[in-house]
Design an enzyme around this catalytic site. Sequence first.
Site, short mmCIF file in Angstrom:
data_model
loop_
_atom_site.label_atom_id
_atom_site.label_comp_id
_atom_site.label_asym_id
_atom_site.label_seq_id
_atom_site.Cartn_x
_atom_site.Cartn_y
_atom_site.Cartn_z
CG ASP A 27 -2.07 0.97 1.08
OD1 ASP A 27 -2.39 1.35 -0.06
OD2 ASP A 27 -2.66 1.36 2.11
CG ASN A 75 -7.85 -2.10 -5.16
OD1 ASN A 75 -6.96 -2.93 -4.95
ND2 ASN A 75 -8.10 -1.12 -4.28
C1 IPE Z 1 -5.35 -2.77 -0.18
O1 IPE Z 1 -5.07 -1.43 -0.32
C2 IPE Z 1 -5.32 -3.45 -1.54
C3 IPE Z 1 -4.01 -3.62 -2.13
C4 IPE Z 1 -2.88 -3.28 -1.61
C5 IPE Z 1 -4.03 -4.27 -3.42
P1 IPE Z 1 -6.21 -0.34 -0.45
O2 IPE Z 1 -5.51 0.97 -0.61
O3 IPE Z 1 -7.15 -0.72 -1.54
O4 IPE Z 1 -6.96 -0.44 0.93
P2 IPE Z 1 -7.87 0.61 1.71
O5 IPE Z 1 -8.86 1.14 0.71
O6 IPE Z 1 -6.95 1.70 2.20
O7 IPE Z 1 -8.47 -0.15 2.83
C1 IPE Z 2 -1.64 0.16 -3.30
O1 IPE Z 2 -1.43 1.53 -3.36
C2 IPE Z 2 -1.80 -0.48 -4.66
C3 IPE Z 2 -3.17 -0.90 -4.97
C4 IPE Z 2 -4.19 -0.81 -4.19
C5 IPE Z 2 -3.37 -1.45 -6.29
P1 IPE Z 2 -2.61 2.56 -3.35
O2 IPE Z 2 -2.96 2.88 -4.77
O3 IPE Z 2 -3.72 2.11 -2.52
O4 IPE Z 2 -1.88 3.80 -2.71
P2 IPE Z 2 -2.52 4.85 -1.69
O5 IPE Z 2 -3.04 4.09 -0.53
O6 IPE Z 2 -3.60 5.56 -2.45
O7 IPE Z 2 -1.38 5.74 -1.34
MG MG Z 3 -4.14 2.38 -0.53
#
Ligand code: IPE
Ligand code: IPE
Ligand code: MG
Length: 240
Positions: A27, A75
């Site tokens: 993340d 996502n």
């Molecule tokens: C979790 O991250 C999913 C992945 C890392 C693929 P998210 O960014 O989607 O999670 P939330 O929305 O902060 O819970």
């Molecule tokens: C994790 O990074 C990757 C996926 C969920 C695919 P994020 O895209 O959630 O990054 P933040 O949380 O917005 O910084």
């Molecule tokens: Mg995230």
Amino acid sequence: MGIENKVAEPITDCAARGLRHIAFIMDGNGRWAKQRGLPRELGHTAGAANFKKITRYCSDIGIPAVTVYAFSTENWKRSKTEVSALMRLFGEYLTNEFDEMMVNDLRVVFLGDRAPLSNSLKVLMERMESASVNNSRLLNIAINYGGRAEIVQAVNKLIAEGRTDITEEDITSHLYTAHCPPPDLVVRTGAEMRLSNFLIWQSAYSELYFSDVLWPDLTPGDIDAAVAAFFSRERRFGNA
Ligand code: IPE
Ligand code: IPE
Ligand code: MG
């Protein structure tokens, strides 16, 4: 980041000491890009590059199984541009990393519901999985993965098999992860302290480690710190 972050000697015989499976919630890609005034998609590009570095390091320090959360069932709520960029990066990984996977003796398994993915991705995923099935080290990539959906599909498979009186072992053996032990350690980067629907059944007794570092910035030194923290804990599994 606390004092856990600096480790004198990296631990390099992880499996022998009881760390056989590490799982990552990768993340912070979006925030990494935002900090630099870049579009979120470029955060994912940087994240994908770091994923290769980090998974290789985990194998260097003797961890035989790694699982990464690449795309959740939730996502899809993101913009079309972002979702397309993630799918494009995934497709690039599937084509460009095939040879490297074989050279590194890596078995790749995809966790999740692949039905909504494009046919071209599905073909590449099957090719990667079947070519690597006899390789020794394991990399699970969770894509269109959700822990609740995974449990529901396991129950539905059991119903289709005509099963009644379901046991915990039955559920475990019908999850996407039936081929491997549960994670010993789950690491989440990006400063959020939640599981976000990741391996919710399998992580019942996993050690959890949260890092403030954004995924594209995570270094082998940060892995050493997480691993050292893991070995400093006492896993009781309910015992006294
Ligand atoms: C979790 O991250 C999913 C992945 C890392 C693929 P998210 O960014 O989607 O999670 P939330 O929305 O902060 O819970
Ligand atoms: C994790 O990074 C990757 C996926 C969920 C695919 P994020 O895209 O959630 O990054 P933040 O949380 O917005 O910084
Ligand atoms: Mg995230």
